[in-house]
Scaffold this motif. Structure first.
Motif, PDB file in Angstrom:
ATOM      1  N   CYS A  10      -4.899 162.650  91.053  1.00 37.12           N
ATOM      2  CA  CYS A  10      -3.523 162.541  91.067  1.00 37.12           C
ATOM      3  C   CYS A  10      -2.971 164.093  91.340  1.00 37.12           C
ATOM      4  O   CYS A  10      -3.445 165.040  90.721  1.00 37.12           O
ATOM      5  CB  CYS A  10      -2.906 161.858  89.987  1.00 37.12           C
ATOM      6  N   GLU A  11      -1.887 164.160  91.667  1.00 42.97           N
ATOM      7  CA  GLU A  11      -0.811 165.265  91.952  1.00 42.97           C
ATOM      8  C   GLU A  11      -0.909 166.158  90.665  1.00 42.97           C
ATOM      9  O   GLU A  11      -1.067 167.221  90.461  1.00 42.97           O
ATOM     10  CB  GLU A  11       0.086 165.091  92.664  1.00 42.97           C
ATOM     11  N   GLN A  12      -0.696 165.097  89.642  1.00 46.17           N
ATOM     12  CA  GLN A  12      -0.389 165.854  88.260  1.00 46.17           C
ATOM     13  C   GLN A  12      -1.553 166.509  87.717  1.00 46.17           C
ATOM     14  O   GLN A  12      -1.500 167.360  86.621  1.00 46.17           O
ATOM     15  CB  GLN A  12       0.312 164.776  87.216  1.00 46.17           C
ATOM     16  N   PRO A  39      -0.984 160.352  95.480  1.00 43.79           N
ATOM     17  CA  PRO A  39       0.295 160.152  94.606  1.00 43.79           C
ATOM     18  C   PRO A  39       0.238 159.767  93.258  1.00 43.79           C
ATOM     19  O   PRO A  39      -0.587 158.924  92.898  1.00 43.79           O
ATOM     20  CB  PRO A  39       1.329 159.373  95.405  1.00 43.79           C
ATOM     21  N   ASP A  40       0.820 160.413  92.416  1.00 44.90           N
ATOM     22  CA  ASP A  40       0.907 160.093  90.835  1.00 44.90           C
ATOM     23  C   ASP A  40       1.501 158.692  90.674  1.00 44.90           C
ATOM     24  O   ASP A  40       0.863 157.873  89.860  1.00 44.90           O
ATOM     25  CB  ASP A  40       1.927 161.005  90.102  1.00 44.90           C
ATOM     26  N   SER A  41       2.267 158.312  91.820  1.00 51.18           N
ATOM     27  CA  SER A  41       2.804 156.924  91.616  1.00 51.18           C
ATOM     28  C   SER A  41       1.880 155.695  91.897  1.00 51.18           C
ATOM     29  O   SER A  41       2.029 154.401  91.782  1.00 51.18           O
ATOM     30  CB  SER A  41       4.304 156.777  92.465  1.00 51.18           C
ATOM     31  N   ASP A  42       0.707 156.078  92.753  1.00 48.32           N
ATOM     32  CA  ASP A  42      -0.075 154.959  93.373  1.00 48.32           C
ATOM     33  C   ASP A  42      -1.362 155.587  93.191  1.00 48.32           C
ATOM     34  O   ASP A  42      -2.123 155.704  94.132  1.00 48.32           O
ATOM     35  CB  ASP A  42       0.145 154.832  94.631  1.00 48.32           C
ATOM     36  N   PRO A  43      -2.021 155.743  91.982  1.00 47.24           N
ATOM     37  CA  PRO A  43      -3.558 156.288  91.857  1.00 47.24           C
ATOM     38  C   PRO A  43      -4.544 155.444  92.294  1.00 47.24           C
ATOM     39  O   PRO A  43      -5.554 155.991  92.608  1.00 47.24           O
ATOM     40  CB  PRO A  43      -3.695 156.660  90.236  1.00 47.24           C
ATOM     41  N   TYR A 102      -8.521 156.119  85.106  1.00 43.43           N
ATOM     42  CA  TYR A 102      -8.036 154.763  85.851  1.00 43.43           C
ATOM     43  C   TYR A 102      -8.959 153.786  85.785  1.00 43.43           C
ATOM     44  O   TYR A 102      -9.176 152.815  86.604  1.00 43.43           O
ATOM     45  CB  TYR A 102      -7.363 154.911  87.106  1.00 43.43           C
ATOM     46  N   GLU A 126      -7.747 150.178  84.647  1.00 42.94           N
ATOM     47  CA  GLU A 126      -6.919 149.832  85.637  1.00 42.94           C
ATOM     48  C   GLU A 126      -7.648 149.276  87.047  1.00 42.94           C
ATOM     49  O   GLU A 126      -7.383 148.176  87.513  1.00 42.94           O
ATOM     50  CB  GLU A 126      -5.985 150.567  85.945  1.00 42.94           C
TER      51      GLU A 126
END
Length: 297
Positions: free
Chosen positions: A203-205, A226-230, A259, A262
């Protein structure tokens, strides 16, 4: 031209790298480019290099101290007892990925796989080529969107005498070819027995915790989501595999340990069975395996 000792070499890379990593990088250079074992190094092998070779070593060290990954500087990287060509724009093979390959096909049991195999996001080709060499009876295909990666992968397959078909395909578009007239490279029986992928999963973070040499040199498109969609790539590959894996076909991933739960839930919800995670050598959940069973009609 003054000679340089092994100690002086690795000290040039500190503090960009810690001492142990700096030593490992210099050992890799001395071994792979100059053919110097550690016994030779400790016997003064570095100091005994010719003036031309000393100049070559100085040029290499200049690139390394600027932060360029040693694999790009040398143009090659070790993986599973072989040497792979790499260059800028191609993800550098990692030791963790060797662990994934060994899970799929242990090196001490050659020929354990059967049928057909697809490597999605093949990069340098290290997964596809290693599995093809260990299982020459298997039909192996590697997909990637990057023309640079596909060119390097094809070169590696030729050098290492592996029978692998490489194609330019877009994972996020269900394996669509850049050539609209091209069809999916499926075997006559309409499916793969095994699909494997080491897709982008950082993730970007997480960038702040990464080495600058990775961030500044390796291809971002092969590393980050993207952080919003790992689970962006995992979801696309899992959905694709539901259609194109044979009954009882296997799906393997290298994963982001953050993750793992998930991804396990995602696969289970989609009907995959026998979902199993495995830790890497550092104890992190790094790999996952699942089986696809065709729904009963």
């Amino acid at each position: 031209m003054p000679t340089t000792s092994y100690r002086q070499l690795w000290q040039q890379l500190v503090p960009r790298y810690d001492e142990s990593e700096a030593k490992a990088i210099v050992r890799m250079v001395l071994d792979m480019r100059f053919g110097l074992s550690m016994a030779a190094v400790y016997s003064g092998g570095v100091e005994q290099l010719s003036a031309d070779r000393q100049s070559e070593l100085a040029r290499i060290m200049h690139r390394l101290t600027a932060g360029e990954p040693v694999q790009y500087v040398l143009g090659e990287a070790p993986f599973a007892q072989d040497i792979y060509k790499v260059r800028a724009g191609v993800l550098i093979p990692r030791p963790e990925t060797e662990e994934l390959v060994d899970w799929i096909s242990p090196p001490d049991t050659p020929g354990c796989l059967q049928g057909t195999l697809l490597d999605m996001g093949t990069g340098s080709g290290c997964i596809a080529i290693t599995l093809a060499k260990r299982n020459p009876q298997v039909r192996v295909t590697g997909w990637d969107l990057s023309p640079i990666a596909l060119s390097v992968a094809a070169e590696n397959a030729r050098r290492l005498q592996a029978d692998v078909t490489f194609e330019r395909r877009d994972i996020l578009k269900g394996g669509r070819s850049e050539d609209a007239k091209a069809s999916l490279s499926l075997p006559p029986s309409k499916g793969w027995d095994l699909i494997v992928s080491n897709p982008p999963y950082i993730c970007e973070q997480e960038k702040s915790a990464m080495h600058a040499n990775v961030l500044e040199h390796e291809p971002c498109e092969a590393l980050f989501v993207p952080d919003s969609d790992p689970l962006l790539f995992y979801r696309a590959i899992a959905d694709f595999s539901m259609e194109w894996l044979k009954n009882e076909g296997k799906l393997y991933f290298e994963i982001n340990p953050l993750y793992a739960r998930e991804l396990t839930d995602l696969l289970t919800r989609r009907g995959y069975t026998s979902v199993e995670t495995r830790c890497d050598a550092f104890g992190k959940e790094r790999f996952i395996k699942a089986t696809w069973k065709q729904p009963e009609k």
